[in-house]
Design an enzyme around this catalytic site. Structure first.
Site, PDB file in Angstrom:
ATOM      1  N   LYS A   1       0.424   3.251  -3.177  1.00  0.00           N
ATOM      2  CA  LYS A   1      -0.875   3.820  -3.406  1.00  0.00           C
ATOM      3  C   LYS A   1      -0.655   5.277  -3.779  1.00  0.00           C
ATOM      4  O   LYS A   1       0.163   5.964  -3.292  1.00  0.00           O
ATOM      5  CB  LYS A   1      -1.692   3.790  -2.120  1.00  0.00           C
ATOM      6  CG  LYS A   1      -3.106   3.966  -2.520  1.00  0.00           C
ATOM      7  CD  LYS A   1      -3.925   3.733  -0.999  1.00  0.00           C
ATOM      8  CE  LYS A   1      -5.469   3.969  -1.091  1.00  0.00           C
ATOM      9  NZ  LYS A   1      -6.117   3.220   0.171  1.00  0.00           N
TER      10      LYS A   1
ATOM     11  N   CYS B   1       1.030  -1.328   0.058  1.00  0.00           N
ATOM     12  CA  CYS B   1       0.038  -0.123  -0.136  1.00  0.00           C
ATOM     13  C   CYS B   1       0.750   1.233   0.166  1.00  0.00           C
ATOM     14  O   CYS B   1       0.314   2.247  -0.219  1.00  0.00           O
ATOM     15  CB  CYS B   1      -1.067  -0.040   1.303  1.00  0.00           C
ATOM     16  SG  CYS B   1      -2.418  -1.071   0.955  1.00  0.00           S
TER      17      CYS B   1
ATOM     18  N   GLY C   1     -10.523 -14.765 -12.978  1.00  0.00           N
ATOM     19  CA  GLY C   1      -9.746 -13.333 -12.651  1.00  0.00           C
ATOM     20  C   GLY C   1      -9.175 -12.810 -14.181  1.00  0.00           C
ATOM     21  O   GLY C   1      -9.680 -13.449 -15.437  1.00  0.00           O
ATOM     22  N   HIS C   2      -8.325 -11.883 -14.109  1.00  0.00           N
ATOM     23  CA  HIS C   2      -7.614 -11.378 -15.185  1.00  0.00           C
ATOM     24  C   HIS C   2      -6.255 -11.380 -15.113  1.00  0.00           C
ATOM     25  O   HIS C   2      -5.829 -10.896 -13.970  1.00  0.00           O
ATOM     26  CB  HIS C   2      -8.311 -10.082 -15.604  1.00  0.00           C
ATOM     27  CG  HIS C   2      -7.858  -9.610 -16.954  1.00  0.00           C
ATOM     28  ND1 HIS C   2      -8.257 -10.226 -18.193  1.00  0.00           N
ATOM     29  CD2 HIS C   2      -7.045  -8.581 -17.282  1.00  0.00           C
ATOM     30  CE1 HIS C   2      -7.619  -9.536 -19.208  1.00  0.00           C
ATOM     31  NE2 HIS C   2      -6.966  -8.329 -18.716  1.00  0.00           N
TER      32      HIS C   2
END
Length: 340
Positions: A15, A12, A132-133
């Site tokens: 981010k 994170c 998913g991808h």
């Protein structure tokens, strides 16, 4: 470097800062609907769409580059972090889809371990992993798109606290300092393992207790914007808060690391954005870094009626959750957050 390991570059901490995101989202085209119960209007953890009077769908997505070198652990942490947004809204996990970016030339056995770690966390959450991808990219990235459910009348928003509420935090702070410091050889293996154990722990167990507690007004999870950034969102411009640092849970080695100038780019972005909103009532540079430190798969931050807070903390601690009453929401003052 071991070819079965990942390059540490994110979590994170990667981010985009809150100061950059706000203006980007203001003018996006959108369609209004009375069934969109939580959307762009706030800074909440997930979208909530009413399906019927007694059922709403929670939708969220989260992914990032690695913050640990072990692919299996990265998968676990990435999944736990993405699932957390459902818990922050008071919901239960329904299903998830993998999101993967992976270098074409890298060993696909690494990707298998990432996906194995993520799948185990989705299973632990009681969710259905259903596809998913994936794309090729220069750097590894992993996360989940997650669906959850919640009763429309029991949504926990991140902007519903009121003056007099107490603030309860369910995990210690400092994981980015520990992971970055460990990768630089400055933090011990024991300190790093504390961070990993915390990041791998689902917030499901805390929410199972919080969901049934009386007097809970609001909730968010503490991730990339750090404690102060997510508390800023929770106060929603209408209140202030006072944090008691004697009650603030953080990893001792993270405090040591911050005092020895181990900190992150994300933490500095958080500091820059919040500089005029936070007042430190005593000089402690390490503690300042702790409250700005981006958390990956961090704990839940709950606002609760003062009279109910001791009971909620006791119930969480009885469930082996390291919860602490860290402060109080106040009427709006000159500064937004006072840390003393």
């Amino acid at each position: 470097m071991d070819t079965n390991q990942l390059v540490v570059c994110g979590g994170c901490n990667a981010k985009i800062g809150a100061g950059n995101l706000g203006p980007l989202l203001q003018d996006l085209p959108r369609r209004e609907s009375p069934d969109l119960l939580v959307g762009f209007d706030g800074s909440d953890d997930a979208a909530v769409i009413r399906l019927r009077d007694d059922l709403a769908l929670i939708q969220t997505v989260d992914f990032f580059p690695p913050m640990v070198t072990d692919p299996y652990l990265f998968g676990q942490i990435g999944a736990a972090n993405a699932l957390s947004d459902v818990y922050a809204m008071g919901g239960r996990v329904l299903s998830a889809l993998n999101i993967v970016a992976f270098p074409e030339e890298q060993d696909f056995a690494i990707l298998r371990e990432i996906l194995r770690g993520g799948a185990e966390k989705v299973k632990e959450a009681g969710g259905l992993l259903s596809g998913g991808h994936s794309i090729h990219d220069r750097t590894v990235k992993y996360g989940l798109a997650v669906n959850g459910t919640v009763h429309p009348d029991r949504i926990l928003r991140n902007d519903a606290c009121v003056a007099g509420d107490h603030l309860i935090l369910t995990k210690p702070l400092g994981v980015s300092i520990l992971t970055i410091g460990y990768s630089a050889g400055e933090i011990s293996k024991e300190g790093f393992q504390q961070a990993v154990d915390s990041m791998c722990t689902l917030n499901a167990y805390a929410m199972d207790i919080i969901r049934d507690a009386a007097g809970v007004h609001g909730c968010t999870d503490v991730t990339g914007f750090g404690l102060c950034g997510h508390l800023h969102e929770m106060l929603h411009g209408a209140c202030s808060a006072r944090i008691d640092t004697s009650r603030l849970p953080y990893f001792e080695e993270a405090y040591w690391g911050a005092g020895h100038f181990i900190f992150t780019a994300g933490g500095q972005r958080n500091r820059d954005f919040l500089e005029d909103k936070v007042a430190f009532e005593r000089q402690d540079f390490a503690l300042e870094e702790i409250v700005f430190d981006p958390q990956t798969s961090g704990g839940l931050l709950v606002s609760c009626e003062a009279g109910q807070a001791p009971m909620l903390v006791a119930r969480l601690q009885a469930g082996h959750i390291p919860a602490s009453d860290i402060g109080v929401v106040t009427e709006k003052k000159e500064k937004e957050i006072y840390i003393g």
